[in-house]
Design an enzyme around this catalytic site. Structure first.
Site, short mmCIF file in Angstrom:
data_model
loop_
_atom_site.label_atom_id
_atom_site.label_comp_id
_atom_site.label_asym_id
_atom_site.label_seq_id
_atom_site.Cartn_x
_atom_site.Cartn_y
_atom_site.Cartn_z
N HIS A 149 0.81 -1.22 0.00
CA HIS A 149 0.00 0.00 0.00
C HIS A 149 0.85 1.27 0.00
O HIS A 149 0.35 2.35 -0.30
CB HIS A 149 -0.99 -0.01 1.18
CG HIS A 149 -0.40 0.32 2.52
ND1 HIS A 149 -0.14 -0.64 3.47
CD2 HIS A 149 -0.04 1.49 3.08
CE1 HIS A 149 0.36 -0.07 4.55
NE2 HIS A 149 0.43 1.23 4.34
N ASP A 179 -0.02 -7.63 1.45
CA ASP A 179 0.47 -6.25 1.55
C ASP A 179 1.99 -6.20 1.61
O ASP A 179 2.57 -5.40 2.36
CB ASP A 179 -0.14 -5.55 2.76
CG ASP A 179 -0.08 -4.02 2.62
OD1 ASP A 179 0.19 -3.54 1.50
OD2 ASP A 179 -0.30 -3.32 3.63
N SER A 252 4.68 2.64 7.93
CA SER A 252 4.27 1.51 7.11
C SER A 252 5.43 1.00 6.25
O SER A 252 6.09 1.77 5.56
CB SER A 252 3.12 1.91 6.19
OG SER A 252 1.92 2.03 6.90
#
Length: 514
Positions: A149, A179, A252
């Site tokens: 992402h 992911d 992230s």
């Protein structure tokens, strides 16, 4: 008389002062002209250690691993009309002016994470916006791991190391289901790198998260592993580590390290009503990252094993209906035709208890295990059927890109049916309801206070069998209930087809409607 004291009182005061001084000297270890060593209690002696300051610090680990952690910067072509004001910012909603000024100091354009602020910014269609995340180098020749992402939809990806060097990175492959994304810095063979751990952490282990929150640059936080095996609804293979180290937006794709300097997980998601850290973060375990990265490195894509069944968890009610001692394993609700499961002889109602000798906890566990295996490999399943344990070998095929389930359309209107009071249902043969198919009975009406409604059965669902026997009328359903009761079962299993596919529903026989 004020200010006048008697000799006797002066003597008493002097004696008292001398006594106090003697006591004070004794308390400080000075008695009769000798200095005594300070008093040490047994308790304090027991807890004293010979550790240096560095042994109580994460500094050595951080110094070792930080050079391999990178900032991932991406550029995307975005249509501002598809973005809501303040959406996807680290603070959620609108940002106070003082916070916005703070963010601008660190390179944010327009809004948090480089996102446009919406209509107020006056953006033009097709504006290129910047975003930032984190990543880490896993080989000296420049392979970098981050979240899918973070780089999804990017037209350009750059990475910046802790010493300030910038590199353009090539996207080798991505896996949206877990992911995970793999990047490559070309032309390098001497980059610092970190190892993905082979050993999963224990709950309570210390961990260190390193990343690039809010674009500030290398930031280090510490905490512990709070839980393992978390399912947060992010995807079909959720198996997250829950950590309480402070992780924020921009972290992230960054690594979480154990105290040995190995990566135990990749930071991926946070629970945050405000957009900032509230102490709950989730990381993809290193074993999952390693499995996916190896395939991306080899072929640029991930091929997953597939057996071709619809499965569901074994609840306490289902376990009772199946005659199982405990609610564990994965219940097969439907076997797709011409699939590995069908070829191996698996049937609806089977409970998969083990895969290659390892216990299957629930349906999600089975899905994750099979999905992480390569197509073409053979797995040994331990299956419970009618109270007996069977051994079955299944040769996996590749998971189709889009799984299609054969679902009947819901009835367009109410049909006249037959009441089943115990369940609180009105039923009609599927053949009599347009679009319902030819098998089973259609639920035409549901008593909201009935037993079936409490188990999630809705109007338009099709009951295919009750207690393991196919049904085609309301009488067949009644007979199935009576047979289960005669066998002293606490619950009866019904196989039901609905919008989400085929599933088993356990209805407790003591439940009555009206």
């Amino acid at each position: 008389m004020t200010g006048i004291t008697s000799p006797s009182s002066r003597v008493r005061r002097r004696r008292a002062a001398l006594l106090a001084g003697a006591v004070g000297l004794a308390m400080t270890g000075v008695v009769a002209g000798q200095f005594l060593p300070p008093y040490t209690s047994p308790a304090s002696a027991q807890i004293s250690t010979n550790q240096s300051a560095g042994q109580n610090s994460f500094a050595d680990v951080v110094e070792k691993v930080s050079p391999a952690v990178v900032s991932v910067k991406v550029k995307k072509d975005v249509d501002p009309r598809q973005m809501a004001m303040g959406e996807d910012g680290p603070f959620g909603g609108d940002v106070p002016p003082q916070i916005e000024r703070f963010l601008k100091r660190f390179g944010f354009e327009g809004g948090p994470n480089g996102q446009p602020r919406g209509p107020r910014g006056g953006e033009q269609p097709g504006r290129r916006v910047a975003g930032q995340g984190s990543g880490f180098i896993i080989s000296a020749d420049g392979y970098v791991v981050t979240n899918n992402h973070v780089i999804d939809g990017a037209s350009e990806v750059d990475v910046t190391t802790t010493d300030g060097k910038d590199y353009t990175a090539k996207v080798i492959g991505t896996d949206p289901r877990t992911d995970v994304a793999l990047l490559k810095i070309e032309g390098k063979n001497d980059l610092p790198w970190v190892k993905l751990s082979d050993t999963p952490p224990r709950i309570g282990d210390w961990v260190i998260a390193v990343g690039n929150p809010f674009g500030l640059g290398g930031t280090v936080t510490a905490g512990i592993v709070s839980a393992r095996g978390r399912d947060i609804g992010a995807g079909p293979y959720d198996d997250f580590l829950q950590i309480d180290a402070a992780v924020n937006r921009g972290n992230s794709g960054g690594p979480t390290f154990g105290l040995n300097g190995e990566v135990i997980g990749m930071n991926t998601a946070i629970v945050s009503p405000s957009g900032g850290n509230v102490g709950i973060a989730f990381a993809i375990p290193s074993e999952t990252v390693k499995t996916v990265v190896n395939q991306l490195r080899e072929s640029g894509k991930v091929a997953r094993g597939y057996i071709g069944v619809q499965i569901q968890p074994v609840t306490d009610d289902l376990a009772s209906g199946l005659g199982l001692n405990e609610a564990q394993g994965a219940l097969i609700a439907q076997v797709q035709p011409d699939t590995p499961a069908a070829k191996a002889g698996l049937k609806s109602g089977d409970v998969v208890a083990k895969v290659n000798g390892d216990t299957v906890k629930d349906a999600r566990d089975l899905s994750r295990r099979i999905g992480m295996m390569k197509p073409g490999s053979t797995v040994a399943l331990s299956v419970i059927r009618d109270g007996k344990t069977l051994a079955m070998d299944v040769k996996l095929e590749q998971l189709p890109n889009e799984q299609q389930a054969s679902l009947s359309e819901k009835s367009g209107g109410k049909q006249a049916g037959t009441d089943v009071p115990r369940l609180g249902l009105q039923l009609a043969p599927a053949k009599s309801v347009q679009g319902a198919g030819t098998e089973g009975v259609v639920v035409t009406e549901v008593d909201p206070n009935g037993a079936a409604a409490q188990r999630g059965i809705r109007s338009g669902d099709v009951i295919l069998d009750v207690g393991g026997k196919a049904v085609s009328s309301a009488n067949d359903v009644r007979d199935g209930l009576a047979a289960a009761k005669a066998e002293n079962r606490k619950a009866v299993l019904m196989r039901v087809k609905g919008e989400q596919g085929v599933r088993f529903v356990a209805v407790t026989l003591s439940d009555k409607a009206g």
